[in-house]
Design a protein around this motif. Structure first.
Motif, PDB file in Angstrom:
ATOM      1  N   PRO A 134       0.815  -1.226   0.000  1.00 46.13           N
ATOM      2  CA  PRO A 134       0.000   0.000   0.000  1.00 46.13           C
ATOM      3  C   PRO A 134       0.845   1.271   0.000  1.00 46.13           C
ATOM      4  N   THR A 135       1.988   1.232   0.679  1.00 45.27           N
ATOM      5  CA  THR A 135       2.873   2.405   0.701  1.00 45.27           C
ATOM      6  C   THR A 135       3.436   2.671  -0.684  1.00 45.27           C
ATOM      7  N   VAL A 136       3.920   1.604  -1.339  1.00 40.38           N
ATOM      8  CA  VAL A 136       4.490   1.757  -2.685  1.00 40.38           C
ATOM      9  C   VAL A 136       3.410   2.237  -3.653  1.00 40.38           C
ATOM     10  N   ASP A 194       3.102   5.411  -6.244  1.00 42.75           N
ATOM     11  CA  ASP A 194       2.824   5.181  -7.675  1.00 42.75           C
ATOM     12  C   ASP A 194       1.657   6.032  -8.163  1.00 42.75           C
ATOM     13  N   GLN A 195       0.782   6.441  -7.252  1.00 43.79           N
ATOM     14  CA  GLN A 195      -0.368   7.272  -7.629  1.00 43.79           C
ATOM     15  C   GLN A 195       0.011   8.736  -7.826  1.00 43.79           C
ATOM     16  N   VAL A 239       0.487   8.529   4.429  1.00 45.06           N
ATOM     17  CA  VAL A 239       0.910   7.336   3.683  1.00 45.06           C
ATOM     18  C   VAL A 239       0.173   6.127   4.245  1.00 45.06           C
ATOM     19  N   PRO A 240      -0.597   5.412   3.444  1.00 48.10           N
ATOM     20  CA  PRO A 240      -1.426   4.301   3.938  1.00 48.10           C
ATOM     21  C   PRO A 240      -0.602   3.201   4.618  1.00 48.10           C
ATOM     22  N   LYS A 270      11.882   0.205  -5.169  1.00 49.58           N
ATOM     23  CA  LYS A 270      10.419   0.240  -5.239  1.00 49.58           C
ATOM     24  C   LYS A 270       9.900   1.669  -5.249  1.00 49.58           C
ATOM     25  N   ILE A 271      10.695   2.592  -4.686  1.00 46.51           N
ATOM     26  CA  ILE A 271      10.391   4.010  -4.785  1.00 46.51           C
ATOM     27  C   ILE A 271      11.699   4.728  -5.106  1.00 46.51           C
TER      28      ILE A 271
END
Length: 507
Positions: free
Chosen positions: A407-409, A413-414, A436-437, A473-474
């Motif tokens: 969910p964080t990644v 991405d959004q 951040v979720p 991933k980020i």
């Protein structure tokens, strides 16, 4: 062998010394006897030396038991000098010498003309001085300009003139460092830097116990324990140890860097100055700086050590020079200082370092690494950032194996991004992180602190973000902001940079 314990009872002259039953022994026998006593008593040897219990220290104990001269070979920052200086703890508390002797003459076996003449003249009334163990340790850093006069001695014309002696008379000699270390320990650091003719003088003393000073042969049967240190790189870079001298050194011991992260953490915990709140006022000044309490998360300590491990394995860093253990020590001090600066600016009561503080400590890394040609082309600062990223990835995997941050990644991405400035207060950062979720809840899973501990929570969340960046991933930009990985490109080394294709370049 027994040495009187109190200064009141110490014999004052040679007659009293003989009556006391004192027996003199060679320095190597003295070291051996005291080592045997300590081993039987189970005493701790070489305090403050961490990580050598199974390697270096057993070899050193064997060398002392064998009465060998020793050389320690190893890269910089491997505690060679500290080990050498602690050998004095194996010497007796005090030993007697002929009063006024420059070479610590044993009253029972004087080696200098002064000692022999004094005993012949005064006999049992010869005055005796007692010297402590620290006075029996002589250390010299070898440099190419060191001369025979510095190490062995030289003829002093003024002494000859004042005493009415011939220049060939032994009484005209001004003794160098080695004779003054008689009945003690003589240490030379960086032995290969010593000129060849000085090394010849050393092995001549070691083997035959005699030397020529200005062409005059002088018999000096010195009683000395010789211990040397050298960097293996120096054998070719700046000089070499001549074969006859190397052949007379009984034991060659290789030192090394810590093999495990926890060993390295223990060394840095012991050596680094992190107790910022313990200093009292001095001269009317408050040296505490602030009332803040420093607390360094364990993952920050491990990450800083991992940086050194990564640097030692990096092909862009010169392996022959090594990466000293002093690097993580100075880095952790700088990391804490940046956190302390933030606490002073924001008025926070607790100092808790974060990943942004590790990046702020890059100036403490760059000077500790010698770079190869490729590294010079990239630049020390950029390599340091890459090392932080890789180190964070290694430590992150150890703490968060099997824990999903999807969910964080996905939030990044959004199109969302996040920047945690190294000067921002913990409360401010927590407010940003709440957007951040699931990050706050998931980040605390491997740790035992309470979520209400804002400073540690923020440090942990930033550690997670850096770990996700290390896993590609980020993305992380130069300003310390985290964004989606889709807006970044990788180069052939796996380093990620902002994609600025619209402007025709990469940052």
């Amino acid at each position: 062998m027994s040495t009187p314990k109190t200064s009141v009872d110490l014999p004052k002259n040679f007659g009293e010394l003989k009556a006391s039953g004192y027996q003199s022994v060679s320095v190597k026998d003295e070291l051996r006897a005291n080592l045997v006593r300590k081993l039987r008593a189970g005493e701790k040897l070489f305090r403050g030396i961490v990580g050598y219990d199974e390697t270096v220290i057993p070899q050193l104990i064997n060398a002392i038991l064998a009465r060998h001269n020793v050389i320690l070979l190893g890269l910089r920052g491997q505690a060679k000098s500290r080990i050498i200086r602690q050998l004095t703890e194996l010497l007796d508390d005090q030993i007697p010498i002929v009063a006024g002797s420059e070479v610590n003459d044993d009253p029972f076996k004087p080696i200098s003309a002064y000692g022999r003449q004094t005993l012949a003249l005064h006999g049992d009334l010869t005055h005796v001085e007692w010297i402590d163990r620290d006075s029996r340790f002589v250390e010299k850093l070898a440099t190419p300009d060191v001369t025979i006069a510095d190490i062995i001695g030289d003829v002093d014309p003024i002494k000859a003139a004042k005493g009415g002696h011939l220049l060939s008379d032994e009484l005209t000699i001004h003794y160098g460092l080695l004779p003054r270390a008689n009945r003690g320990i003589f240490a030379i650091n960086e032995l290969p830097d010593l000129a060849g003719k000085i090394q010849v003088g050393l092995f001549n003393i070691m083997q035959e116990g005699d030397v020529q000073i200005k062409g005059y042969p002088v018999r000096l049967p010195l009683d000395v324990m010789l211990i040397f240190s050298a960097n293996p790189e120096d054998y070719t870079a700046r000089g070499k140890i001549i074969t006859p001298l190397k052949d007379r050194i009984g034991t060659e011991i290789m030192t090394h860097y810590p093999a495990e992260i926890q060993t390295a953490v223990e060394i840095t915990r012991q050596e680094a100055w992190v107790d910022r709140g313990s200093m009292e006022s001095f001269g009317g000044r408050d040296l505490k700086g602030s009332n803040s309490r420093p607390h360094i998360p364990e993952f920050i300590r491990e990450l800083v050590e991992q940086i050194a491990f990564e640097a030692r394995d990096d092909n862009r860093v010169d392996k022959h020079s090594g990466v000293s253990q002093r690097m993580p020590i100075t880095v952790i001090e700088s990391v804490l200082s940046n956190a302390e600066r933030r606490a002073l600016l924001t008025g926070e009561e607790e100092i808790v370092p974060r990943i942004s503080d590790v990046y702020a400590a890059i100036p403490s890394m760059t000077g500790k690494m010698e770079l190869e040609y490729e590294g010079e082309q990239i630049g020390a600062s950029r390599i340091a950032k890459d090392l932080i990223k890789r180190a964070a990835g290694e430590i992150f995997e150890g703490y968060f194996v099997g824990i999903d941050f999807a969910p964080t990644v996905q939030w990044f991405d959004q199109g969302n991004n996040l920047r945690l400035a190294d000067t921002a207060a913990a409360k401010e950062c927590k407010t940003l992180l709440q957007a951040v979720p699931e990050l706050l809840d998931t980040a605390v899973i491997p740790f035992e602190f309470q979520p209400s501990d804002t400073a540690q929570l923020v440090a942990t969340c930033e550690f997670v973000l850096e770990g996700l960046y290390a896993q590609n991933k980020i993305s992380r930009n130069e300003e310390g902001g985290y964004t989606a990985v889709t807006k970044a490109k990788k180069d052939r080394r796996g380093m990620i940079y902002d994609d600025l294709t619209e402007t025709g370049k990469y940052s």
